[in-house]
Structure formats: structure tokens, C-alpha cells
Design an enzyme around this catalytic site. Sequence first.
Site, PDB file in Angstrom:
ATOM      1  N   GLU A   1       5.257  -7.902  18.572  1.00 13.51           N
ATOM      2  CA  GLU A   1       4.896  -8.333  17.209  1.00 13.51           C
ATOM      3  C   GLU A   1       5.174  -7.238  16.179  1.00 13.51           C
ATOM      4  O   GLU A   1       4.253  -6.734  15.538  1.00 13.51           O
ATOM      5  CB  GLU A   1       3.401  -8.694  17.172  1.00 13.51           C
TER       6      GLU A   1
ATOM      7  N   GLY B   1       6.013  -5.581  12.692  1.00 13.32           N
ATOM      8  CA  GLY B   1       5.947  -5.967  11.288  1.00 13.32           C
ATOM      9  C   GLY B   1       6.672  -4.934  10.443  1.00 13.32           C
ATOM     10  O   GLY B   1       7.772  -5.167   9.915  1.00 13.32           O
TER      11      GLY B   1
ATOM     12  N   ARG C   1      -1.285   2.248  -0.035  1.00 17.71           N
ATOM     13  CA  ARG C   1      -1.176   3.014   1.209  1.00 17.71           C
ATOM     14  C   ARG C   1      -1.448   4.510   1.050  1.00 17.71           C
ATOM     15  O   ARG C   1      -2.124   5.098   1.894  1.00 17.71           O
ATOM     16  CB  ARG C   1       0.190   2.776   1.874  1.00 17.71           C
TER      17      ARG C   1
ATOM     18  N   CYS D   1      -6.675   3.797 -12.877  1.00 18.23           N
ATOM     19  CA  CYS D   1      -7.741   4.678 -13.348  1.00 18.23           C
ATOM     20  C   CYS D   1      -8.434   5.420 -12.217  1.00 18.23           C
ATOM     21  O   CYS D   1      -9.651   5.311 -12.059  1.00 18.23           O
ATOM     22  CB  CYS D   1      -8.731   3.847 -14.160  1.00 18.23           C
ATOM     23  N   GLU D   2      -7.672   6.087 -11.398  1.00 17.30           N
ATOM     24  CA  GLU D   2      -8.244   6.903 -10.319  1.00 17.30           C
ATOM     25  C   GLU D   2      -7.349   8.098 -10.079  1.00 17.30           C
ATOM     26  O   GLU D   2      -6.124   7.959 -10.050  1.00 17.30           O
ATOM     27  CB  GLU D   2      -8.300   6.101  -9.007  1.00 17.30           C
TER      28      GLU D   2
HETATM   29  N1  LLP Z   1       0.136  -7.375  15.773  1.00 20.22           N
HETATM   30  C1  LLP Z   1      -1.139  -7.262  15.410  1.00 20.22           C
HETATM   31  C2  LLP Z   1      -2.182  -7.967  16.162  1.00 20.22           C
HETATM   32  C3  LLP Z   1      -1.487  -6.479  14.303  1.00 20.22           C
HETATM   33  O1  LLP Z   1      -2.762  -6.375  13.936  1.00 20.22           O
HETATM   34  C4  LLP Z   1      -0.464  -5.811  13.589  1.00 20.22           C
HETATM   35  C5  LLP Z   1      -0.810  -4.973  12.429  1.00 20.22           C
HETATM   36  C6  LLP Z   1       0.855  -5.976  13.993  1.00 20.22           C
HETATM   37  C7  LLP Z   1       1.123  -6.756  15.102  1.00 20.22           C
HETATM   38  C8  LLP Z   1       2.016  -5.345  13.279  1.00 20.22           C
HETATM   39  O2  LLP Z   1       1.952  -3.970  13.264  1.00 20.22           O
HETATM   40  P1  LLP Z   1       3.180  -3.101  12.679  1.00 20.22           P
HETATM   41  O3  LLP Z   1       4.350  -3.285  13.610  1.00 20.22           O
HETATM   42  O4  LLP Z   1       3.487  -3.632  11.332  1.00 20.22           O
HETATM   43  O5  LLP Z   1       2.629  -1.729  12.627  1.00 20.22           O
HETATM   44  N2  LLP Z   1      -1.998  -1.642   6.426  1.00 20.22           N
HETATM   45  C9  LLP Z   1      -1.562  -0.689   7.425  1.00 20.22           C
HETATM   46  C10 LLP Z   1      -1.081  -1.349   8.674  1.00 20.22           C
HETATM   47  C11 LLP Z   1      -2.105  -2.284   9.284  1.00 20.22           C
HETATM   48  C12 LLP Z   1      -1.540  -3.043  10.455  1.00 20.22           C
HETATM   49  C13 LLP Z   1      -2.451  -4.091  10.900  1.00 20.22           C
HETATM   50  N3  LLP Z   1      -1.997  -4.825  12.025  1.00 20.22           N
HETATM   51  C14 LLP Z   1      -0.469   0.182   6.802  1.00 20.22           C
HETATM   52  O6  LLP Z   1      -0.130  -0.013   5.651  1.00 20.22           O
HETATM   53  O7  LLP Z   1       0.037   1.075   7.453  1.00 20.22           O
END
Ligand code: LLP
Length: 446
Positions: free
Chosen positions: A303, A305, A342, A373-374
Site C-alpha cells: 500500500e 502512498g 508537515r 500566524c505561527e
Molecule cells: N497503509 C496504511 C494502513 C497507512 O496507514 C498508510 C499511511 C499507508 C499505507 C501509506 O503510507 P506511505 O507509503 O504513504 O508512507 N501524514 C504523514 C504520513 C502518515 C501516513 C499514514 N498512513 C506524513 O505526512 O508524513
Amino acid sequence: MTTTFPRPETLEATRPRFPVWPASTRPAAHGDLTVGGVSLAEAAERFGTPVYLVDEDEVRARCRTYREAFPDAEVYYAAKAFLCRAMAHWVAEEGLGLDVCSRGELELAVTTGFPAEHMVLHGNAKSPDELEAALRLGVGRIVIDCTTEIARIAALVPHGSRQRVLLRIAPGIAAGVHPAVRTGTVDQKFGLSSTDGTAQLAIARVLEQPRLELVGLHCHLGSQIDSAKPYLQAVRRMVALLHWTRQTHDVLLPELDLGGGHAIAYRPGEDALDIRALASRVRAELRSACTTVDLPEPRLLLEPGRAIAGPAGIALYRVLAVKQSGRHTFVAVDGGMSDNPRPALYGVRYAPCLVGRTASAELRPVDVVGRHCEAGDVIASGVELPADIRPGDLLAVPASGAYHLSMASGYNLVGRPPVVAVTGGTARLLVRRESLADVRSRDVGL
Ligand code: LLP
């Protein structure tokens, strides 16, 4: 229309000049850059700033890299990194499934034609609404995250049918760049621990449910993981649990989902996780772990992202103010923590660069900050930019495609930026800018 895309190898060959930029990035006249054949300066003029550009070919090439590296696996793009209808189409056309974690993501994708069958639904707290929608729309797999969900989902499955489910395991592995994104340990909210027996109990409970078909186990260790090692450790622990399931229940679970978390480079010099190397090491580990306990190899699910969307995106900002304060030069732009939280959340730093004019001034360290404003609204501190940086200049921030807009907020009511796809010399608007009218229209009472 048939489009031919450069092979990933060719893409890699062009990358060294712009290591954290899309492979299509080229220098252009007057200090401009083109991405997907589109001038950044012209895109900023045409669509305004801040604006997010996404290189469609880069997204597609990254999808293909996964498909080629893991030919026998099912790859689900994690929509939480960035989702819009076009993205759902690109991912589907490249043969990936979709990992969704809310009714919003699920319905946006389904209503644009993404087959629900090729989706996996996540969430540590799925609402009754979400589960009902998932079952009604025919989501392929639901990942159960806690024992109370087992009966709840089973009760929603219509008589005579079965819902395929996986169980999310917390395998007790610490990986990920920041505590907020470490999800493989047992001291956080996701998954069921395999070390205290909770996971084993949940497996038994799911197997007792005639309307649930347990197809496998899932784990997601964390995010921005730059080494294959934690994944290999996860393979061993998850195979041990698959083995336990067969020994105890005489059930062979056919799938193993290793989640996402693959690191990308945000700044030159940083390392991305090598997906091809990851694939061969994970495959070898899986083979050896399964052979040891005489278990048929499960089908792998992944998975990713960030590694698909992140490097394809560029944020463009206009400089609004330049200020000397103490030892710092602050370069303030027209966006910031409302379109990219981030840095404030995880301390991440980016590598903005000046585009759209040639600068002969020497470089000097500055702090690029947002308009909010931070004091913590910082995009990059101590980055080298030309000393004559001034209001009106354009700054481009590469590696901005994942977890920026998907985490954008309405802070200070500035409105979320638009998303523009660039490919083959054409720019097209995918998501329009959030206007004051949008903001006002939600504010319905006095
Ligand atoms: N699968 C599950 C169950 C997840 O919770 C996530 C990400 C992914 C796959 C995908 O992960 P990736 O390959 O994108 O790292 N907001 C944070 C990242 C939070 C990710 C949450 N879950 C950031 O900006 O780094």
C-alpha cells in the site's frame, strides 16, 4: 489515444540533475524550469499561487515501478497521500488498487468509476456509516483493526454473502521517521498485538463468523522508512502468525499485506527506499520464512502512498515579504502550514528554489516561512537562496505531492490551493482553488 511513456530506466537517467524533482524536469530560459513540458513561471501566472502541480507521467511511472518490481503482488495506492478523481483514474489505468480510509475517499473514487472490488478499507475507528457504505458499494477487502469490529461488520453483511477481511497486526516493530508515524509497535492505536495474544484471539473470532472470510493478515509499520530491514523483520513475524493460524485452526490464509511506508527524498542527498531492492529482499525473505515452516507463500499486498504521489508534486509559492530579523533572513511566501502542515507536525524540511528569473547574486542562507500566524510556520530553514530574493519572486518546492493537500486545513481562512496536472506540455486544472465563496457558503448561521 495511445500515450507512450519513457521506461523507468530512462526516467532515472535524467534524474541526477534534479535529484528530488520529477524526471521530466528541465531547465528553461530566464531561470525557469519545465515539468511535464510546462513552464513553472507560466503555470504560476495562469493558475495563481500557491498552486500544486502534479506530473502525471511521474505518477504513472512510479505505479509501473511497483508493478514491475512486484509482478505477483497486488499494489494498492494509499489514497490518503493525495486523492482526486484524475489520480484515481491514473492509478486504475496503471493496474493498481486503492487503499481508502474514509467514506469520503471511498465515495470519491467509486463515483469516478474506480472499481470498489479493487479497494481495501482501513481505519482504526470506522463509523457505522463507513462500514455500511463499504458493504453496499462492494469494497473488496476490509481491514479489521479491533475486536469489536468483528461482530459489527459481520452483522452488516447480507445473508448469503461473505465479506473478505484482513486483520491488522501490530507486529512490535519500531520503524518510521517520526513517533507520530510509527504504527508497527504495540504502544500505539493501530492493530492487534501478536505478542500478548490479542491477534490470535481476533483470528479465532473472525474464523467463527460465517459471513466473514479471513483472507489474510496486514501490517503497516510506519512512514518514511528508508531501509528494507524492518520489512524483512515484519515478514518473519507475520509468517509466524500465518503458521500459527494453520497449526491451530487448520486454515491457510492466502494473503499478506505489508502496508506502505516507503521513504522518498525530500532534499538532495537524502535517500529514497529502493523499491526494486526492497522487492527482491522481501521476496527472498518470504520464501525462506515460508520454507522453514513448510507454508505455501501467501500473495503479497502493498500500500504505497508517498512513494507514488510525493515526488510527482511541486508546490509553487510567490514571495510576499523579505525581512532581516536578528541573524535570520525570513523569506515569507503566500502559503504555508495550511497547505503543508508537515514541517510543523514532523519537523520535515524542504528544498525550495527560485524559479522564473536568473539571479546573479551570491547565495545566502535564509528561512523560508509561510504566511500563517505561527512562528512554527516554516517551510525550510537555513536554505541557500540568492541574496537578492525579493517580493514577487517565485519559489518552487519539489517532493510536495504527498500529505500536503490531503492534510491541508482552513487555517486563517486563506483557502486551499488548486491542483494542476502537467504532462506533454499541457497543464490542466484538476482541483480548483478554494475560494472565499466556498468558505462563506459553509458558514450558515448567525
Ligand atoms: N497503509 C496504511 C494502513 C497507512 O496507514 C498508510 C499511511 C499507508 C499505507 C501509506 O503510507 P506511505 O507509503 O504513504 O508512507 N501524514 C504523514 C504520513 C502518515 C501516513 C499514514 N498512513 C506524513 O505526512 O508524513
